[in-house]
Scaffold this active site. Structure first.
Site, PDB file in Angstrom:
ATOM      1  N   ASP A   1      -3.971   4.084   2.530  1.00  0.00           N
ATOM      2  CA  ASP A   1      -5.370   3.888   2.908  1.00  0.00           C
ATOM      3  C   ASP A   1      -5.642   2.482   3.429  1.00  0.00           C
ATOM      4  O   ASP A   1      -6.801   2.118   3.660  1.00  0.00           O
ATOM      5  CB  ASP A   1      -6.291   4.201   1.721  1.00  0.00           C
ATOM      6  CG  ASP A   1      -6.048   3.288   0.514  1.00  0.00           C
ATOM      7  OD1 ASP A   1      -5.133   2.428   0.589  1.00  0.00           O
ATOM      8  OD2 ASP A   1      -6.747   3.447  -0.497  1.00  0.00           O
TER       9      ASP A   1
ATOM     10  N   ASP B   1      -2.050  -1.255  -3.747  1.00  0.00           N
ATOM     11  CA  ASP B   1      -2.320  -0.490  -4.960  1.00  0.00           C
ATOM     12  C   ASP B   1      -1.193  -0.678  -5.971  1.00  0.00           C
ATOM     13  O   ASP B   1      -0.172  -1.324  -5.693  1.00  0.00           O
ATOM     14  CB  ASP B   1      -2.516   1.000  -4.635  1.00  0.00           C
ATOM     15  CG  ASP B   1      -1.464   1.551  -3.689  1.00  0.00           C
ATOM     16  OD1 ASP B   1      -0.260   1.275  -3.916  1.00  0.00           O
ATOM     17  OD2 ASP B   1      -1.812   2.241  -2.723  1.00  0.00           O
TER      18      ASP B   1
ATOM     19  N   ASP C   1     -10.311 -15.681 -15.923  1.00  0.00           N
ATOM     20  CA  ASP C   1     -11.096 -16.142 -14.789  1.00  0.00           C
ATOM     21  C   ASP C   1     -12.248 -17.019 -15.281  1.00  0.00           C
ATOM     22  O   ASP C   1     -12.906 -16.713 -16.277  1.00  0.00           O
ATOM     23  CB  ASP C   1     -11.648 -14.916 -14.045  1.00  0.00           C
ATOM     24  CG  ASP C   1     -12.341 -15.269 -12.761  1.00  0.00           C
ATOM     25  OD1 ASP C   1     -11.681 -15.836 -11.875  1.00  0.00           O
ATOM     26  OD2 ASP C   1     -13.547 -14.970 -12.636  1.00  0.00           O
TER      27      ASP C   1
ATOM     28  N   GLU D   1      -8.138 -20.343 -16.195  1.00  0.00           N
ATOM     29  CA  GLU D   1      -8.545 -20.985 -14.947  1.00  0.00           C
ATOM     30  C   GLU D   1      -9.568 -22.060 -15.313  1.00  0.00           C
ATOM     31  O   GLU D   1     -10.741 -21.770 -15.524  1.00  0.00           O
ATOM     32  CB  GLU D   1      -9.163 -19.970 -13.980  1.00  0.00           C
ATOM     33  CG  GLU D   1      -9.571 -20.613 -12.654  1.00  0.00           C
ATOM     34  CD  GLU D   1     -10.491 -19.743 -11.809  1.00  0.00           C
ATOM     35  OE1 GLU D   1     -10.482 -19.915 -10.578  1.00  0.00           O
ATOM     36  OE2 GLU D   1     -11.229 -18.909 -12.377  1.00  0.00           O
TER      37      GLU D   1
ATOM     38  N   ASP E   1       0.840  -1.190   0.000  1.00  0.00           N
ATOM     39  CA  ASP E   1       0.000   0.000   0.000  1.00  0.00           C
ATOM     40  C   ASP E   1       0.877   1.242   0.000  1.00  0.00           C
ATOM     41  O   ASP E   1       1.524   1.559   0.994  1.00  0.00           O
ATOM     42  CB  ASP E   1      -0.910  -0.021   1.232  1.00  0.00           C
ATOM     43  CG  ASP E   1      -1.613   1.305   1.489  1.00  0.00           C
ATOM     44  OD1 ASP E   1      -1.818   2.056   0.521  1.00  0.00           O
ATOM     45  OD2 ASP E   1      -1.963   1.562   2.664  1.00  0.00           O
TER      46      ASP E   1
END
Length: 504
Positions: A25, A29, A193, A247, A21
């Protein structure tokens, strides 16, 4: 013919929310990943796989996409993404991004239109006085939700994730354009996915078994292969050997192989390896079945959807998990094909089992009324320093989005860096040596004589041995030991739960 980069690559999965991060926050990211690229380069991986960072209400950790051509402000900006790709390439790292074609977010503009009664054929809607069939969501509960005018829409996952209707040409055109968008920004490949989803059987018949492994009307319909032929044709128009890995959950290696063809996907995840118990017999069967049927093998031990393998391996035998995890890694890296690592396994992180109910965020937990814990336990943010509110995951005293256990300090990067006995340094040595050996090893293996509880195989001049039994076993007498996952006695006996690489 040159060997494609992905054939023998080591790919490191980054669950973006939990890696690093930079903004402060409490959520990982893109800028945080960019700052840690030197760490990944030193670790010795070849490519990064980023989980979804697109605009999303985060009903399923970003796998509910509201805009396939953007970056959620939680993770940064499109400029941050482009800078990350450029820096990764400067470090010699490829970038693979997740694409989610089975379903969108309920906040996607298309679905908002569908709720208004417009263009509903982009999704799977049905008119029926009752639920159209008995299908269940994989997250728990029925797979159908009724809208205000009485129709039902299909969601194989959360109600916030309506399934696309891939029999609509608009959906095909949309995703080809999405792929172009990211390819034009330099991505090296896509992880697809739910790649065996997309199409559902005509008529949507009831099912007796809807599990991923079953031959059911829900998964693996033959029409899906035409989608990947179109995608492969697009990928082949771009320079630099862009790739796609699917996947595909199946217990049939022949079914897996159908996705990996010269005009379809480059790779599919080999989940049989991940699902195998700690057993030399089970491992050998997976290896034999895979290498006999799948052209370009992949090997994976953990990811963002399953219990971390350190914890899985010690369920039946407490205290053995870390030793077995390291031995499994060494065995996996010796096999022909590519290896996919999951962030934190290089630190020996276990599954975090004691997350409080109020901290959990996985829809699986909520849709099953807490009966299933969900996947939060493998998604806890990484520890970078030995102390601090977030062990260095976030700056200053910011708490992370999921709480980390007190044990994470001792497992942090800072605590392990430079310690020759640490899991992190073992991973670095293993990946560095593998990189040296790949050039001289053939893409085949030869089984050597061994006991029922051990694996001995040669890959050219390299020999890998794995002891899954309870007794020490002798190593080949004349081979030089290159690396071992645990301490080897001077009498050249391989202890239980240990693997070693030898050079003939």
């Amino acid at each position: 013919m040159a060997i494609p980069w992905w054939r023998d690559a080591v790919v490191y999965e980054i669950y973006v929310r939990s890696f690093a991060d930079a903004s402060g926050d409490g959520v990982g990211d893109l800028a945080g990943i960019r700052q840690r690229l030197p760490y990944l380069r030193r670790l010795g991986v070849d490519a990064l796989w980023l989980t979804p960072f697109y605009p999303s209400p985060m009903a399923d950790g970003g796998y509910d996409v509201a805009d396939y051509r953007g970056v959620d402000p939680l993770f940064g900006s499109l400029g941050d993404f482009e800078a990350l790709v450029a820096d990764a390439h400067e470090h010699g790292l490829r970038v693979v991004v997740d694409i989610v074609p089975n379903h969108s977010s309920a906040e996607h503009p298309w679905f908002k239109e569908a709720l208004r009664g417009e263009h509903r054929d982009r999704y799977v809607f049905r008119s029926s006085p009752e639920r159209p069939n008995n299908w269940q969501s994989t997250f728990g509960g029925p797979a159908w939700t009724q809208v205000a005018d009485g129709q039902w829409y299909l969601h194989l996952f959360a109600p916030d994730q309506p399934d696309f209707n891939w029999r609509n040409p608009e959906v095909h055109a949309e995703f080809l354009d999405v792929l172009r968008f990211w390819l034009d920004r330099g991505v090296d490949g896509f992880r697809i996915d739910v790649a065996m989803g997309l199409y559902k059987a005509e008529g949507l018949p009831d099912v007796e078994d809807q599990s991923f492994q079953s031959k059911s009307p829900v998964w693996g319909q033959p029409e899906v292969h035409e989608v990947y032929r179109r995608w492969r044709a697009l990928l082949d128009t771009y320079p630099g050997e862009r790739m796609a890995v699917g996947e595909v959950w199946t217990d049939d290696p022949a079914d897996l192989a159908r996705y990996v063809r010269p005009d379809e996907l480059h790779q599919s995840f080999n989940f049989a390896w991940l699902q195998a118990p700690w057993s030399a017999t089970a491992f050998r069967k997976v290896i034999d079945d895979t290498l006999a049927t799948v052209p370009y093998a992949t090997w994976v031990l953990s990811n963002h959807d399953v219990v971390r393998h350190r914890t899985r391996y010690e369920t039946a035998d407490p205290g053995t998990g870390l030793a077995r995890a390291k031995a499994a890694l060494l065995t996996m890296l010796a096999l022909p094909g590519s290896a996919y690592l999951y962030q934190g396994e290089e630190l020996g992180l276990p599954e975090v089992k004691d997350l409080p109910p109020e901290a959990r965020q996985d829809p699986v937990f909520f849709q099953t009324g807490g009966e299933m814990p969900g996947r939060d336990g493998c998604r806890v943010p990484l520890p970078w320093t030995a102390d601090g509110a977030s062990y260095g995951f976030s700056p200053d005293e910011v708490l992370p989005w999921l709480p980390q256990p007190d044990s994470f300090g001792a497992l942090s990067v800072a605590a392990q860096d430079g310690d020759p006995h640490s899991t992190l340094e073992f991973y670095r040595r293993s990946l560095a040596l593998r990189r040296e050996l790949v050039a001289e090893t053939p893409h085949t293996i030869e089984w050597l004589d061994s006991t029922a509880d051990t694996l001995f195989f040669a890959r050219g001049p390299m020999v890998c041995v794995l002891n899954c039994g309870t007794e020490q076993v002798p190593l080949p007498p004349h081979d030089r030991v290159l690396l071992a996952s645990g301490h080897l006695p001077e009498d050249r006996l391989l202890p239980p739960d240990t693997a070693a690489w030898l050079h003939a």
